[in-house]
Design a protein around this motif. Structure first.
Motif, short mmCIF file in Angstrom:
data_model
loop_
_atom_site.label_atom_id
_atom_site.label_comp_id
_atom_site.label_asym_id
_atom_site.label_seq_id
_atom_site.Cartn_x
_atom_site.Cartn_y
_atom_site.Cartn_z
N THR A 35 84.71 4.54 12.71
CA THR A 35 84.65 6.01 12.79
C THR A 35 85.61 6.71 11.84
N GLN B 28 88.60 7.13 12.45
CA GLN B 28 89.46 7.93 13.33
C GLN B 28 90.77 7.21 13.56
N GLN C 164 91.79 9.09 20.79
CA GLN C 164 91.27 10.32 20.21
C GLN C 164 89.75 10.22 20.11
N GLY C 165 89.10 11.38 20.21
CA GLY C 165 87.64 11.40 20.22
C GLY C 165 87.06 11.42 21.62
N HIS C 166 87.94 11.42 22.63
CA HIS C 166 87.50 11.43 24.03
C HIS C 166 87.61 12.81 24.67
N GLU C 167 87.92 13.83 23.87
CA GLU C 167 88.10 15.17 24.43
C GLU C 167 86.88 15.61 25.24
N GLY D 47 83.77 16.73 22.94
CA GLY D 47 84.47 17.53 21.95
C GLY D 47 85.12 18.77 22.53
N LEU D 48 86.07 19.32 21.78
CA LEU D 48 86.88 20.41 22.29
C LEU D 48 86.09 21.69 22.55
N LYS E 51 83.84 21.32 25.42
CA LYS E 51 84.60 21.30 26.67
C LYS E 51 84.96 22.70 27.11
N ARG F 206 82.08 8.89 26.64
CA ARG F 206 83.14 8.01 26.15
C ARG F 206 82.71 6.55 26.11
#
Length: 217
Positions: A43, A45, A104-107, A112-113, A116, A143
């Motif tokens: 990714t 990331q 990271q990437g689990h927001e 995503g932010l 959310k 996730r």
């Protein structure tokens, strides 16, 4: 007190997904950790693991933690994420060793932010956390934990004492070769802002939250 090098596997395993890029001492308000930075090749990331003390292959106290900007940085009381993060780190220091894999990437359970925040708006209008994601046409939980398993493999960990209330997280780690020697609850007292959210996590997502019994309707 003189600084002592924290002991982790000094010969990182070559894995299919992650590359260990950097290691550095990281003093925190909870205690001293070693921050180990990784690049997820799939990714692109950046990911990080915090390690406290000497880590054994079996039974390491471990928290796989999903990023949550609103809870961890801004102190939102809608969720328990910030409190869980700090509590897990303190438990590792008290225990003498432990691993925090911060994903990271689990927001927002992986949506995503911005999505959310839209889901939070729908929850304020009366939907629960599951209904809100579905109303946006998004997965309830997007996730996946491959990178966490790859990081644990790199650290030489084969079995863990997992700090989690989420059975899906436990199952995902076990399905990818990490033995769960013990699941240790990470229970944060509810408040008036998050009690409905926590109830939905228990009823709709099967989270183990026995501390809600008798406290909330």
């Amino acid at each position: 007190m003189a600084y002592q090098e924290l002991s982790v596997n000094s010969s990182p395993r070559q894995t299919a997904a992650v590359e260990r890029v950097v290691e550095v001492r990281l003093p925190t308000v909870h205690g001293e950790f070693r921050a180990i930075g990784y690049m997820d090749r799939r990714t692109n990331q950046e990911q990080v693991a915090l390690v406290h003390g000497d880590i054994a292959a079996h039974g390491a106290l471990t928290r796989v933690h999903s990023e949550c900007l609103t809870g961890e940085v801004f102190g939102s009381t809608h969720c328990e994420c910030g409190d869980q993060l700090g509590t897990a780190m303190r438990m590792m220091v008290t225990d003498g060793s432990g691993i925090l894999v911060y994903i990271q990437g689990h927001e927002g359970r992986g949506i995503g932010l911005l999505a959310k925040l839209k889901a939070l708006q729908l929850q304020q209008e009366g939907l629960d956390t599951v209904e809100a994601n579905l109303a946006l046409g998004l997965p309830v939980d997007a996730r996946e934990y491959t990178v966490a398993v790859e990081i644990l493999n790199d650290l030489g960990v084969e079995s863990v004492r997992l700090l989690s209330n989420n059975p899906r997280k436990r199952d995902a780690l076990e399905a990818n070769g990490i033995t769960i020697a013990e699941r240790i609850p990470l229970l944060i007292p509810p408040n008036k802002e998050n009690h409905q959210y926590l109830l939905a996590k228990r009823k709709r997502l099967d989270h183990s939250l026995p501390h809600l019994d008798g406290l909330l309707g």
